[in-house]
Design an enzyme around this catalytic site. Structure first.
Site, short mmCIF file in Angstrom:
data_model
loop_
_atom_site.label_atom_id
_atom_site.label_comp_id
_atom_site.label_asym_id
_atom_site.label_seq_id
_atom_site.Cartn_x
_atom_site.Cartn_y
_atom_site.Cartn_z
N LYS A 120 53.89 -11.06 35.83
CA LYS A 120 55.18 -11.11 34.86
C LYS A 120 54.88 -10.13 33.81
O LYS A 120 53.56 -9.95 33.25
CB LYS A 120 55.45 -12.64 34.28
CG LYS A 120 55.98 -13.58 35.34
CD LYS A 120 56.04 -14.97 34.68
CE LYS A 120 56.43 -16.01 35.52
NZ LYS A 120 57.90 -16.19 35.50
N ARG A 141 60.45 -20.69 62.38
CA ARG A 141 60.95 -21.72 63.33
C ARG A 141 62.44 -21.63 63.81
O ARG A 141 62.92 -21.84 64.82
CB ARG A 141 60.59 -23.09 62.97
CG ARG A 141 59.24 -23.39 63.05
CD ARG A 141 59.18 -25.07 62.31
NE ARG A 141 59.50 -24.87 61.11
CZ ARG A 141 59.26 -25.83 60.41
NH1 ARG A 141 59.04 -27.08 60.63
NH2 ARG A 141 59.97 -25.77 59.12
N GLU A 175 59.57 -27.58 32.28
CA GLU A 175 60.72 -26.89 33.08
C GLU A 175 61.65 -28.23 32.79
O GLU A 175 61.35 -29.35 32.82
CB GLU A 175 60.26 -26.83 34.81
CG GLU A 175 59.21 -25.82 34.68
CD GLU A 175 58.89 -25.48 36.20
OE1 GLU A 175 59.63 -24.72 36.70
OE2 GLU A 175 58.12 -26.20 36.75
N HIS A 213 51.88 -15.44 40.76
CA HIS A 213 53.05 -14.52 40.32
C HIS A 213 53.27 -14.40 38.88
O HIS A 213 53.88 -13.60 38.39
CB HIS A 213 54.36 -14.93 40.93
CG HIS A 213 55.14 -16.25 40.30
ND1 HIS A 213 54.57 -17.61 40.73
CD2 HIS A 213 56.18 -16.08 39.39
CE1 HIS A 213 55.26 -18.35 39.94
NE2 HIS A 213 56.42 -17.77 39.00
N LYS A 264 63.89 -25.48 29.94
CA LYS A 264 62.74 -24.79 30.47
C LYS A 264 62.31 -23.59 29.46
O LYS A 264 62.88 -22.90 28.68
CB LYS A 264 63.36 -23.78 31.49
CG LYS A 264 62.38 -22.91 32.09
CD LYS A 264 63.00 -22.43 33.57
CE LYS A 264 62.17 -21.38 34.25
NZ LYS A 264 60.75 -21.73 34.93
N ASP A 303 49.93 -27.70 41.06
CA ASP A 303 51.10 -26.66 41.51
C ASP A 303 51.07 -25.63 40.46
O ASP A 303 51.13 -24.64 40.74
CB ASP A 303 52.21 -27.62 41.20
CG ASP A 303 53.59 -26.69 41.44
OD1 ASP A 303 53.56 -25.76 42.51
OD2 ASP A 303 54.73 -26.78 40.87
N HIS A 332 48.67 -20.73 37.54
CA HIS A 332 49.36 -20.16 36.25
C HIS A 332 48.70 -20.32 34.99
O HIS A 332 48.24 -19.39 34.17
CB HIS A 332 51.03 -20.65 36.23
CG HIS A 332 51.57 -20.31 37.60
ND1 HIS A 332 51.03 -19.54 38.63
CD2 HIS A 332 52.61 -21.13 38.03
CE1 HIS A 332 51.93 -19.72 39.53
NE2 HIS A 332 52.88 -20.57 39.53
N PHE A 389 53.62 -21.61 64.12
CA PHE A 389 52.31 -21.08 63.88
C PHE A 389 51.00 -21.38 64.54
O PHE A 389 50.17 -20.70 64.57
CB PHE A 389 52.21 -21.39 62.28
CG PHE A 389 53.04 -20.85 61.54
CD1 PHE A 389 53.70 -19.55 61.22
CD2 PHE A 389 53.61 -21.80 60.40
CE1 PHE A 389 54.78 -19.09 60.66
CE2 PHE A 389 54.69 -21.18 59.51
CZ PHE A 389 55.06 -19.90 59.63
#
Ligand code: BG6
Length: 440
Positions: A155, A12, A189, A151, A309, A208, A213, A55
């Protein structure tokens, strides 16, 4: 990258091509320092083009089309096209529909270039919304064109799990419930949710990072030998584990097996409901119903705003042998521990017991440690691998439709009962040890 490629950024913001290039340089390329020649960087930046658009508007897709066909872009409609949806998932439906409507997903012919779509997690909010999205995506693309990013799978240390397990004879024979007492998978974290309030409050920790993960790490730790290094076999192996997860769907089981928390001050974040019950911490005690893992608990833990973390998988072996230690130490625990470290260290750590030097026969713990490299010297980022594999068409590190469905199947009953599950309010910077235990 090949000589002929273009990156079209669509959002945008009111950027010109030059401003977009400056933004990319500042945010990402600058930190590479002298790793690349200046000419390489400046040639790369020239490949970036910016399109301002919303979009949900047809005009955005018309502009993409025009750009693909324009002489200056040097592109051709029939070139390979990779659509990367680095957008909040609430826009997925709109984008899928509009891409289809505009004809931008059509191939010119089976030979003339591929079209692939790369989507971020969370893919849906629960089993039914994920199925809806999947249905829509399935109408537009074939499974081999869809790349769902997790992701974590890209790793290095996580990719190493399968190589480590199946290339060393010494671990596999003891990788089962005869020798393993429990496994902990932790994604802890120190940061709080920062400016991500509107995204996070809708989602919570389990969606999340738990649905994706953490369950993916569990699948890699628990799967059978895929026998060959192919996307098909490895995904099949992960699917089998997810399929065997024992459901936790009764409120009393949830109460017993799951700890759920929210850090104090979470509700003061911008864009977070003042009465929010969204969890920022969870610890799920999971079981896998198969011969290898019968009765071995897997503790799946994650939280925000904790004291540090740390991401790791810790495997605790049973303490079954009669030690040869001094009579006084016969009853003490001589447990072997194997830890796959993902952050801050990247590597593998093994704790074993050895005789203390000296006249007596006391034992002491000793550690064997292998470290890939410090994070600071890391040469590649998980996202580099993800993008490269998508361009190459290798789906090994991407989650299949089936995996996404099964992960939601496991998580959805837990989410349904969340509102009646106790929410522990914890101080920021708490240590994970400060939470109540589900270790019964
Ligand atoms: C993301 C989550 O997928 O993973 C974030 O949305 C989380 O909330 C992050 O912080 C953790 O990834 P990493 O690579 O920093 O461990």
């Amino acid at each position: 990258m090949p000589e002929d490629f273009q990156v079209l950024g669509i959002s945008r913001r009111n950027y010109t091509d030059t401003q977009f290039r400056d933004f990319i340089f500042e945010k990402s390329l600058k930190k590479l320092g002298n790793k690349f020649d200046k000419n390489i960087i400046s040639n790369f930046l020239k490949k970036l083009i910016y399109i301002k658009g919303y979009f949900n508007e047809d005009s955005t897709y018309n502009r993409i089309n025009e750009c693909l066909l324009s002489k200056t872009s040097g592109l051709n409609f029939c070139d390979n096209k990779l659509y990367y949806l680095a957008v909040p998932p609430k826009f997925y439906m709109d984008i899928f529909k509009n891409l289809a409507k505009s004809g931008l997903t059509l191939s010119c012919s089976p030979e003339s270039g591929w079209t692939r779509i790369l989507v971020e997690k969370p893919f849906g909010r629960d089993i039914s919304t994920a199925a809806k999205l999947d249905q829509m995506l399935g109408k537009l693309f074939m499974e081999k064109q869809i790349f769902r990013i997790d992701h974590y799978l890209a790793k290095d240390t996580i990719r190493n799990i399968l190589f480590f397990r199946f290339s060393n004879i010494i671990f596999e024979p003891i990788w089962n419930n005869n020798y393993i007492e429990k496994i902990e998978i932790k994604l802890l974290e120190d940061l709080d949710i920062g400016t991500r309030g509107s995204f996070y409050d809708n989602i919570g920790a389990l969606r999340d990072v738990g649905q994706n993960h953490i369950l993916q790490m569990l699948a890699l730790i628990a799967m059978e030998n895929p026998k060959e290094h192919s996307a098909e076999k490895i995904r099949e192996g992960r699917v089998k584990v997810l399929k065997s997860l024992m459901p936790i769907n009764k409120p009393e089981d949830i109460e017993k097996n799951i700890i759920r928390g929210q850090y104090d001050g979470y509700k003061d974040n911008k864009d977070v409901e003042s009465t929010s019950k969204t969890e920022t911490y969870f610890n799920v005690k999971a079981y896998i119903a198969n011969k290898r893992w019968k009765d071995v608990p897997f503790y799946l833990e994650s939280g925000k705003a904790l004291d540090s973390k740390k991401t790791e998988i810790v495997i605790y072996f049973r303490n079954t042998i009669n030690c040869l230690c001094h009579q006084d130490h016969k009853d003490s625990v001589h447990q072997n521990i194997l830890s796959i470290k993902i952050f801050p260290k990247e590597g593998i750590f093994i704790r074993f017991w050895a005789k203390k030097p000296g006249l007596y026969s006391d034992l002491e713990p000793r550690d064997l440690e292998f470290e890939y490299k410090t994070i600071e010297n890391k040469s590649t980022d998980a996202y580099e691998k993800v993008l490269l594999d998508c361009m190459r068409g290798d789906q090994t590190l991407f989650t299949s439709t089936e995996e996404v469905k099964l992960a939601w199947k496991y998580i959805t009953p837990i989410l349904k009962n969340w509102s009646s599950t106790k929410l522990h309010i914890y101080e920021k910077n708490s240590s994970p040890g400060a939470f109540p235990s589900n270790n019964q």
